[in-house]
Design an enzyme around this catalytic site. Structure first.
Site, PDB file in Angstrom:
ATOM      1  N   ILE A 180       0.860  -1.183   0.000  1.00 52.29           N
ATOM      2  CA  ILE A 180       0.000   0.000   0.000  1.00 52.29           C
ATOM      3  C   ILE A 180       0.895   1.232   0.000  1.00 52.29           C
ATOM      4  CG2 ILE A 180      -1.763   1.292   1.269  1.00 52.29           C
ATOM      5  CD1 ILE A 180      -2.785  -1.412   2.297  1.00 52.29           C
ATOM      6  N   TYR A 181       0.868   1.975  -1.080  1.00 54.55           N
ATOM      7  CA  TYR A 181       1.688   3.173  -1.247  1.00 54.55           C
ATOM      8  C   TYR A 181       0.779   4.307  -1.715  1.00 54.55           C
ATOM      9  CZ  TYR A 181       4.649  -0.916  -2.013  1.00 54.55           C
ATOM     10  OH  TYR A 181       5.228  -2.151  -1.922  1.00 54.55           O
ATOM     11  N   ARG A 194       4.490   6.618  -4.747  1.00 55.76           N
ATOM     12  CA  ARG A 194       5.423   6.941  -3.669  1.00 55.76           C
ATOM     13  C   ARG A 194       5.743   5.676  -2.855  1.00 55.76           C
ATOM     14  NH1 ARG A 194       5.654   7.693   1.432  1.00 55.76           N
ATOM     15  NH2 ARG A 194       7.028   9.234   2.399  1.00 55.76           N
ATOM     16  N   LEU A 196       8.869   3.777  -0.923  1.00 52.59           N
ATOM     17  CA  LEU A 196      10.219   3.968  -0.400  1.00 52.59           C
ATOM     18  C   LEU A 196      11.106   2.816  -0.855  1.00 52.59           C
ATOM     19  CD1 LEU A 196       9.408   5.294   3.177  1.00 52.59           C
ATOM     20  CD2 LEU A 196       9.658   6.553   1.025  1.00 52.59           C
ATOM     21  N   GLU A 243       0.670 -12.995   0.040  1.00 51.52           N
ATOM     22  CA  GLU A 243      -0.419 -12.274   0.700  1.00 51.52           C
ATOM     23  C   GLU A 243      -1.774 -12.827   0.274  1.00 51.52           C
ATOM     24  OE1 GLU A 243       2.982  -9.239   0.642  1.00 51.52           O
ATOM     25  OE2 GLU A 243       2.155 -10.700  -0.759  1.00 51.52           O
ATOM     26  N   ASP A 292       0.775  13.683   6.797  1.00 50.26           N
ATOM     27  CA  ASP A 292       1.007  12.253   6.949  1.00 50.26           C
ATOM     28  C   ASP A 292       0.635  11.778   8.348  1.00 50.26           C
ATOM     29  OD1 ASP A 292       1.998   9.600   6.400  1.00 50.26           O
ATOM     30  OD2 ASP A 292       3.313  10.502   4.914  1.00 50.26           O
TER      31      ASP A 292
END
Length: 492
Positions: A180-181, A194, A196, A243, A292
């Site tokens: 989940i980004y 986004r 990381l 998952e 955030d």
């Protein structure tokens, strides 16, 4: 109860009074955040905004689901557990799968067979026709602005996709990765991905790019999955298990997948909306700032651009969204629930740990409090180092407080009592420099690199102190029982 898709879960929540439909027109621009934040802080229901509206007052064509996991109880329900405490059983299963032990005998071997059978029979079932492909937008018809994408905070730069499950596959991997980004909307067919550098999707992308420097990288983003699949994406699943397979175990039935129309990635067949597309070589854009989960607006940085080539969806799809902000927010609530999953995983490696707590006020992972049965001098420091290194989820934990097992780690009054009575600031503080730290942590001196602090608030053993150690005051049980018996007569 098991849920085959998001709609099943919504129906059950509504039946139990745990979901509220909002017919009043509400804008995804700031208004949904304001409402969802108030409801979450009051431990209120999930919200289905039936009439999201654009700035000009015209209606979006799709409802918005928010605050779905706004209480730990709803998280547990989504994972198929009867209560939050039952999540420890899921943690025990994951601990066993992470490091299975040889059976202690024939009886023990047979006792484990049902679990192993359930797990390996949960391989996803691939179907040819799926509800998530009932409607298809392609080419010029792709328009992300038609979706009620939430704009969460006043200084956010643009609307933000927040609950998208990003599906990727590395060039050397058989199984797919779910992550989940957040994704910034920058055009009718463009989002900034986004992720990381240490996250699964980013690692898959980096490996692919090394081998295929000039080839577009296929990606799918899924919006509105069944709760088991969503929560499977945020759970520390062992590398030997996908998952999707774990979601099947939670659900009690195999996850149904369908191949994307434009690539070989497989997505949940009963999802609400799927974005198919690619990341082109060297195409990046400046992302942020966004409010955030820390409670601050984060720094801007460059990330890959996801070009959406196709949008598929169910008839009358539901757009699933959330916001992140100063705790408590929905990710913080998820952290409280998943905390129960982490405890057995840690205890498997460190049996001396009696409890483990990630306070939501600490952004769900930046501070941990651990209780243990101490067995020797220096033992608390070993537990600190173990927690920092054992699970990658705790790589960014800045502060670890270790206490004895007579202290309730979930009661700040007890923790502070232990810190102030069992610690010497010089002797019992561990400082570690130049360690991996959260990219969002602007308090660190260098982006992605900072310090960690461990606080040993345990009783000290010989070798740790030369002084006679204090004895805890305890009440006389007989007197306590006697006063219990006459308490009502005292009228106090």
């Amino acid at each position: 109860m098991k849920y085959k898709d998001l709609r099943d879960f919504i129906a059950m929540l509504e039946q139990q009074g745990k979901l509220k439909r909002i017919a009043h027109p509400v804008s995804p621009h700031l208004e949904m955040t304001e409402i969802a934040d108030r409801v979450l802080r009051a431990e209120g229901p999930a919200l289905l905004f039936e009439n999201p509206v654009k700035p000009d007052g015209t209606r979006y064509g799709y409802p918005v689901l928010a605050n779905l996991f706004g209480t730990p109880e709803r998280v547990a329900m989504g994972m198929g557990a009867d209560s939050v405490s039952k999540l420890r059983e899921i943690g025990q299963t994951l601990a066993y799968l992470k490091e299975p032990e040889p059976p202690k005998g024939i009886k023990d071997a047979f006792s484990k067979l049902p679990l192993l059978k359930d797990i390996w029979s949960m391989a996803p079932n691939v179907v040819k026709n799926a509800p998530c492909q009932e409607i298809v937008w392609e080419g010029e018809n792709v328009d992300l602005y038609k979706l009620p994408i939430q704009h969460c905070w006043p200084e956010d730069v643009a609307p933000l996709v927040t609950w998208g499950l990003t599906v990727t596959r590395g060039p050397h991997k058989k199984r797919q990765n779910l992550g989940i980004y957040r994704q910034q909307l920058i055009g009718k067919n463009k989002l900034i991905m986004r992720w990381l550098s240490h996250r699964g999707g980013a690692l898959d992308y980096q490996e692919f790019r090394k081998l295929n420097p000039d080839t577009p990288y296929p990606v799918a983003v899924v919006l509105g999955c069944d709760p088991a699949t969503i929560l499977g994406a945020v759970t520390p699943v062992p590398d030997t298990l996908s998952e999707y397979q774990f979601a099947g175990l939670l659900r009690g039935s195999r996850t149904e997948l369908v191949k994307c129309i434009g690539n070989d990635l497989q997505v949940p067949a009963r999802a609400e909306i799927v974005l198919e597309g690619v990341i082109h070589p060297n195409e990046t854009a400046l992302e942020g700032p966004y409010g955030d989960h820390t409670g601050y607006y984060n720094e801007q940085d460059h990330f890959p651009v996801f070009t959406v080539e196709r949008i598929t969806m169910r008839e009358n799809p539901i757009y699933h969204s959330t916001y992140t902000g100063k705790p408590p927010d929905e990710p913080a609530v998820l952290g409280v629930a998943l905390n129960e999953v982490f405890v057995p995983l840690l205890q498997k490696q460190f049996p001396e740990i009696t409890d483990f707590y990630l306070p939501p006020e600490g952004c769900s992972y930046r501070m941990a409090v651990v209780s243990m049965k101490k067995q020797y001098a220096g033992h608390a420091k070993r537990v600190m180092m173990g927690c920092w290194s054992f699970l990658r989820q705790f790589m960014y934990t800045k502060f670890i407080i270790v206490v004895d097992d007579d202290v309730n780690v979930r009661d700040w009054k007890e923790v502070i009592w232990a810190v102030t009575t069992r610690m010497d600031p010089v002797r019992d503080t561990v400082l570690v420099e130049n360690t991996p730290i959260d990219y969002l942590d602007f308090a660190s001196p260098v982006s992605g690199l900072g310090g960690k602090m461990g606080l040993d608030a345990t009783n000290k053993w010989p070798g740790e102190t030369d002084r006679e150690w204090g004895r805890v005051i305890k009440k006389d049980p007989a007197v306590t029982a006697k006063i219990d018996g006459i308490w009502e007569e005292l009228g106090l």
